[in-house]
Each structure stands twice: as C-alpha cells, then as structure tokens.
Write an enzyme that holds these catalytic residues in place. Structure first.
Site, PDB file in Angstrom:
ATOM      1  N   GLU A  97       0.847  -1.202   0.000  1.00 43.69           N
ATOM      2  CA  GLU A  97       0.000   0.000   0.000  1.00 43.69           C
ATOM      3  C   GLU A  97       0.877   1.244   0.000  1.00 43.69           C
ATOM      4  OE1 GLU A  97      -3.009  -0.006   3.040  1.00 43.69           O
ATOM      5  OE2 GLU A  97      -3.526   2.094   2.698  1.00 43.69           O
ATOM      6  N   HIS A 128      -2.321  10.967  -0.532  1.00 42.02           N
ATOM      7  CA  HIS A 128      -2.499   9.744  -1.312  1.00 42.02           C
ATOM      8  C   HIS A 128      -2.456  10.010  -2.806  1.00 42.02           C
ATOM      9  CE1 HIS A 128      -4.446   6.318   1.194  1.00 42.02           C
ATOM     10  NE2 HIS A 128      -3.394   6.805   1.791  1.00 42.02           N
ATOM     11  N   ASP A 145       3.861 -14.208  11.215  1.00 40.29           N
ATOM     12  CA  ASP A 145       2.574 -14.606  10.660  1.00 40.29           C
ATOM     13  C   ASP A 145       1.562 -13.490  10.905  1.00 40.29           C
ATOM     14  OD1 ASP A 145       0.014 -15.684  10.323  1.00 40.29           O
ATOM     15  OD2 ASP A 145       0.641 -17.682  10.950  1.00 40.29           O
ATOM     16  N   LYS A 169      -7.037  -0.523  11.497  1.00 42.15           N
ATOM     17  CA  LYS A 169      -6.468  -0.984  10.219  1.00 42.15           C
ATOM     18  C   LYS A 169      -5.207  -0.177   9.915  1.00 42.15           C
ATOM     19  CE  LYS A 169      -6.195  -1.224   5.520  1.00 42.15           C
ATOM     20  NZ  LYS A 169      -5.279  -0.451   4.669  1.00 42.15           N
TER      21      LYS A 169
END
Lengths: 438, 438
Positions: free
Chosen positions: B83, B388, B291, B275
């Site tokens: 990302e 962004h 993991d 998130k």
C-alpha cells in the site's frame, strides 16, 4: 546512528550505502537485497513505485490450489502465502468437496461505507432539518465525481446524519453508503466524502445563528458488514466414512460439530479458528492485489459484533445431513488500485478468469471455508502436528540434501521428538559421521 | 475443466501446462510467472518449498523507514507493504517524534496459550481432583520436549482445567500457558499439547468408573492477551505549532484527541483506525517472516474484549501535555519458523540488528503507533486524499513516461477530479495528440 535528513531523495544505492555505514550489513544481506530485484528494469520500476524508500522485494510463494468447484464451476485458485500446508489443505478440501457437490456461495450485499465526522453546536433537530432541506443539493454537488461510477452501476445509495455516541456530545457523522461496482472504491469514496464535507461546511456557514459546524475528518470505513458473502458445503454424513480409521462417518460429523461449537463459545478457540479461515482468504486477497489489512479488520470486527468474539463459520448436523457454512464481510476489487498495476496480481486475476468483484468475494470465501474444513479435520483426527511436521521435515530434509536412506532414518527418529532445523542438521551430521567411520 | 488427480506430484512445468490447457493463459502471464522466479536455483528452491504447488513468487516491495527512535536507540525499519504511503507515513512520523523524545515502549508480558479441548462424562470435581493429583506426572511426561526450551528461559508456566461454556455441558479444556523465549513457538506448543492430551487420556483410562474423557482437539491459541506490548509518545502540545496553517498547536492536539475519541466509541471508525495501526505493524511482521494472520486475529479480538469493538490507541491531553499510546498483544518470533529460512526475513532481521522477540514486539508497536499518528494527522488537517493522490498520480505519471510539462499539466488538471489510470492515460493521449497537431 544519527537522524538522517532527505533520505527519501537518496537513490537506491545511496540509501543502501547509508544503511550499511550505520548498521554494518553482511555481504550476504547486501547480495540478497540485490538479487531479489526483478531482472527487467521496467517491471522492477513498477514494484519500486508501489511504496516508498524501496530497496528490494520480499518474495511470497504463489501456489496453485486446483479442483475448487464453486457453484458448479471448477476453478484453480492462485494462493499467495508463506505458511506451509495452507495450499495443501485448501487443495485437499477442494477435491473432497468437488466430489460432493462443491461450494455454494451467495453475495448478500456489496454496500461500502463512508463517514464525515463533525461537531455541531446547535440543536440536533435543526441540524437534521437543514440536512433534509439540502440533501439533494449535497448529492448534486458530487455528481461530477459520481457520474462515471453510476454508469458502472455504482454511486451513493444512501446518506444519513447520525449522532456519534452518548459519550461524545455534539458529535455527529454523515453516514454514506456506496456501491463501487468492481472496484474496492477507497479513492472514490474518500474523494466524494471530502467533497461532501466541504459542501456541508459551506451550506451551514451562511446561517451561523442556529449553530456552528466543524468538520473533524472524512474517511471511508473498512467496516462493511453489508458487503457480505455466504458460502457453504452440504452432504450426507456418510461421505465422511473414510475420514479416519477411528471414527465412523457419524462420529466424524459429530466431533466436527463439537469442534466448531467450541469456536462459537470460546474466544481463545474462536481467534485461532478464524485465523485458519483467513489463512485461505488472505492467500487470495494477496494474490489478487487486494488489501488484507482491510479484510482482516472488517472480518474480525464482524466476528465480535454480538458482544463476544466468536467464530465466523458454523456446523449443522441433523438427520444424517451435514452443513458447514461461513458468513463473512469482504470488500474487494478486481479493477483499480493494485489489481491493474501489480504484474502478479494481474496474472492471478487471469488465472481466475478475470472475475467480477462479486465473484472474487465468493471465491475468497470458498478458500476460507476450505481451509477451515481441513484444519478442523486434522485437529479432530490425526492432530495438527502430524501433517505440519511431515511437510516441515520434508522441506528441511530437501534443503539439507538428505539421501533416501537419511530421510527414512530421520523420519523415524523425529516421529516422537520436537523438530528443529538445528536438531535435524545435527542428527544428519551424526549419521553421516557414523557412516564415514564404518 | 475436469477434476485433476495427482496435481501435487506434477513438476512445475507440468502444472503450468495443465493450467494453460484448462484456462488458456496469455503469453504475458506465462512470462510473468517465469520471470518472477529467483535467478539462483538454490534460493528459488527455498521459496518453492515454503508452500505447496508453487509456480512463482509474489513480490511485495521492501522499503526502509529511517529515524525510528525507540527507547533512545535510533533504528531503520524494513517494511514490506504493497500500500502506497505507509512507509512514507511511518518515516514522517518517526522523524517528527525522534525530535521530540521518540517512542517509549514496554513489554507487559510474553505468555503464549494452548488448549486441550475434551469432554468428561463424570463429576467436574472428580475431574479436578484427578487432575490435581496427576499434574506433576503430566508435567514430567513432557520434559523431554520442554527441556531445551527451559534452557532458553521458556517452558510451561501454568496449567489449569477450565470448564468450556454454559452452552457446552461436559466440555472442558486444559488451559496451558507457555513462555517460548525468542520463538513464536507454534510447533513447540502444539507438540507439547498433543503429548499432554495423550497422557491425559491414558491417565484416566484406568479408572473409567468415575467418568470417561474424550479428547476433541489440541491446539495453541492465537489469542494471547498476556503477550502484550505498550508504546507511547509524549510531548508538550507546543510541538504541534507547525502542523497546519489553520490550527494552533493546542487546536491540533484537541482535534487529534477528538479523532481518537471517535475511534474509541464508534466501531465503524475503530475498524479503520486500527487498520491503519496494522498497516505499520504488518509491514514489520511480514518483513521479519512472522505470521500476520495470527497477529491480526489476536489484535482485533483484543480490540473487542470489552464487548464493543474499539480502538487500540488512545490520546490524553492535559495541562499542555499530549500523550498518544498503543496497547496491543503481539506474539512474534525472531528464531525458528520462517525467520531462519526465508532469505529476505533474515536480511530484515539483520537490518534491525537481530533483535530478541521482545524487542521486535516493541519495534512493531512503534511502527503501528507511527502510522496511526500520521493517518490522524492527515485526516484532521489536509485530508487523507491529498497525500495519497499526489503520490498515486506521481507513480502513474512515471509509468506513463510523462514529460515534465505533461506532469505539470496533468497535476493541475486532476487537482479537482477523481483520478484513475485510464483517465490519466486518456488525458495524456489527448494532450500528446494536441501537440502533434500543433
């Protein structure tokens, strides 16, 4: 080490020279960073541009899981995952269920969510009244942005004012639902929300007698409980007759249900149970260039929606019938974002036949349910370690270039011992020395 | 497509030939699968052996985030993430806080958890009594497996019988706590649990008059709320005086707190807020061969532990002081598993100075808090899209080989328009055609 300025402006080799001066990297590490660049400059440039300060690529193996029968269509799934046995588990499960009707899937909704958070100093009813009067104006103000999405069947589907929470007086948000067709839609949603926020401000600026509105932030929500997919497998319990030498078909079905029920009620088990579902789902999410953090955050929050963290899948056994189902929110895209830019994501989507976002939701859910089935099957029969360790041992033996005879002896030796790479290597050395002395 | 048998036994080229026959792949996709293999056969073998049915590697860019001051030590973090803007956000945040005291971290515990789930038909007190009598025997039975871990400071630290849940009568589990030193410990814990389960069965087999015990499954829990790390940054609010032309330092601090408080109370916001924390944490988890499914499942379940999904970080502002803190459970390893096998994971650990598992927990939390800080800062000032889209546009312009003049015109044109690759490409075509006609 000292604070470094302008690091992002350094070239790749300047970055690595600086890092090497500060941390004294081994020759091997510098070589590893170099050899993991893509051999073609144009492709490497794509990877380098995805993120910032990039100096190399991290490899995750891409494996194929064939024999996924989903709503009558056979598919081969590209799975990107570093954890051994996930692809094997998916494949075993897929093949078993392909012989017993396959996976049945169903998209229950595709609504995405965005919020404009703000404070309002005036009366809540006045706010609501002003909003009601101006809603059409507000929607019209963003049509230049939504027009294209509307042509693809998407756009804004609802818009409401909600008060935030009793603990946060005077806090409200505009709660906006979107459809985003085959895109995940993050950029689209955020752009529309920021524009709505600025319109909302302007709308209320003229009439400050009733109250003042201040925007806090505008952002999509990764929590999309209405972008939901269902997946199940179903068969007579007799299909389990060869699952285990110790369990009859009915015993297997009942024990499987017990294991699933424990995950419904015990959060310690539910977390691990759902983690196994995400093993399969994330492998598809990664392969197709989607965002696994978004999918994980949404899915686990959904698992806690009734006040206690619980499993996402459930088992029903009755009158000789077995049904195993998964319900999970998934917000994914098959156009836009990384899907069109990342060369391997494009390849994965082609392997899947360039699916729609809705079909990808269904495939992803099937992969999750397949892995969940295999995990529970192992747990209630041989135990998880037997399969894991066998695979693990096999990989390590190959790396240590063990002969057939050495493999046979090591397999016997480690059957009842904890396995580690160093122990295995020491064991092989010992039998190799033994042989030399003989 | 037909069900395929023995697929895992096929060679790589047999697998691809089969896939190509079934799905008719493009030449480009076949080339992409080939060119993403590692150029050195021995290294490619390592990647191929990590998973099953592997045919290629998926690349995730590895970027460097310098200037992380953690408990007084400056570090450069290797971050693996697809990302855009995550590494940039981490770096900006790190540099800002390096000038204001840096990240303060603290490991609150490292307990791992495992469970042996079983049913017991007899009296619960009898079960407890038998367990109490046999606990030492049970522990002794696994010393061949735990001895090595004990030398490294780990082993079993507690063992209790719990009844499962009111909805599950006669269901119990052995709840075992472990320390696993610098290993994540999954194989160790599962091996020990399976051995304990078989001992427990044998122990009770002799005396069936009191009841029957049946093992359902033995498995570690990925929910490890006692393997917990804390991280915070702290400063006078005046450090925010240049954060935004519109906000004073105090206004910035207050608005930042508002944004964080919304994430405490509103699950739709909390999911997205967390998130963003995982964006930073997972980049470290991936880079170091840990993991991310385990870390995600655990962290999000922890976020829901009080009955409603909430944010993992919080803000306190009082008397001109600002404190931003994160508390998150993390179960990670720096030895064993993939960490020693994956070449790039080894390189990442070397960049970090080969940290202990406890130090890696702290670094990971700092990356999470850094990204959370940057995300909230953007949201309450310029908005998330400005940064962004600027980055996104830049990448796409580079890919489309735009000239300086084209870049200038496209930047102006897309300032108030939703950006997509196809629109940008069409826009460049139009100005290029225009130029040819002139």
């Amino acid at each position: 080490m000292q604070i470094v300025n302008g690091f992002s402006k350094f070239s790749r080799s300047e970055k690595l020279n600086w890092l090497n001066r500060e941390t004294n990297l081994s020759q091997q590490t510098l070589e590893i960073l170099d050899t993991h660049l893509h051999r073609e400059e144009a492709i490497q440039e794509v990877y380098g541009d995805l993120s910032e300060n990039t100096v190399s690529n991290y490899y995750l193996p891409l494996g194929l899981a064939p024999n996924f029968l989903i709503n009558g269509d056979l598919m081969t799934l590209p799975m990107v995952i570093e954890e051994s046995s996930v692809v094997a588990a998916a494949s075993h499960s897929a093949k078993f269920w392909a012989l017993h009707g396959g996976f049945h899937t169903n998209v229950l909704g595709t609504s995405k969510v965005g919020q404009v958070h703000f404070t309002w100093s005036g009366d809540p009813e006045t706010l609501q009244a002003i909003f009601n009067q101006n809603m059409v104006l507000l929607l019209n103000s963003v049509t230049p942005m939504t027009r294209k999405m509307e042509k693809r069947g998407g756009g804004i589907t609802s818009m409401e004012i909600h008060s935030a929470h009793p603990e946060l007086p005077r806090h409200y948000h505009l709660f906006v639902r979107f459809k985003t067709a085959d895109a995940m839609g993050a950029n689209f949603i955020n752009s529309v929300l920021e524009s709505l926020a600025s319109q909302l401000s302007q709308m209320l600026e003229n009439d400050v007698s009733e109250g003042r509105l201040e925007i806090i932030m505008s952002i999509l929500s990764n929590y999309t409980p209405e972008s939901l997919v269902q997946c199940y497998v179903e068969a007579k319990t007799e299909v389990f007759r060869n699952m285990s030498p110790e369990l009859s078909a009915d015993q297997f079905a009942r024990k499987f249900q017990q294991a699933a029920d424990i995950a419904t009620h015990d959060p310690y088990r539910a977390v691990t149970h759902n983690k196994g579902i995400f093993n399969g789902m994330d492998a598809l999410i990664l392969a197709t260039g989607n965002d696994f953090r978004a999918v994980e955050a949404c899915g686990h929050a959904y698992a806690s929606r009734n006040g206690s963290y619980s499993s996402l899948s459930r088992v029903d056994v009755s009158e000789g019938s077995f049904r195993f189902s998964l319900e999970v929110p998934l917000s994914v895209g098959t156009v836009g974002g990384l899907t069109g830019v990342h060369p391997m994501a494009r390849a994965s989507l082609e392997i899947l036949g360039n699916p729609s976002a809705e079909l990808l939701m269904q495939i992803t859910a099937a992969a999750g349910l397949a892995n969940n089935f295999s995990a529970i099957r192992s747990l209630i029969t041989t135990g998880i370690q037997q399969g894991h360790m066998k695979m693990h041992l096999g990989n390590m033996l190959r790396q240590l270039k063990a002969s057939k005879e050495e493999t046979r002896r090591a397999t016997r030796y480690f059957a009842n011992r904890t396995l580690s790479y160093s122990d295995l290597s020491a064991y092989l050395d010992s039998i190799r020395n033994q042989n030399q002395q003989e």
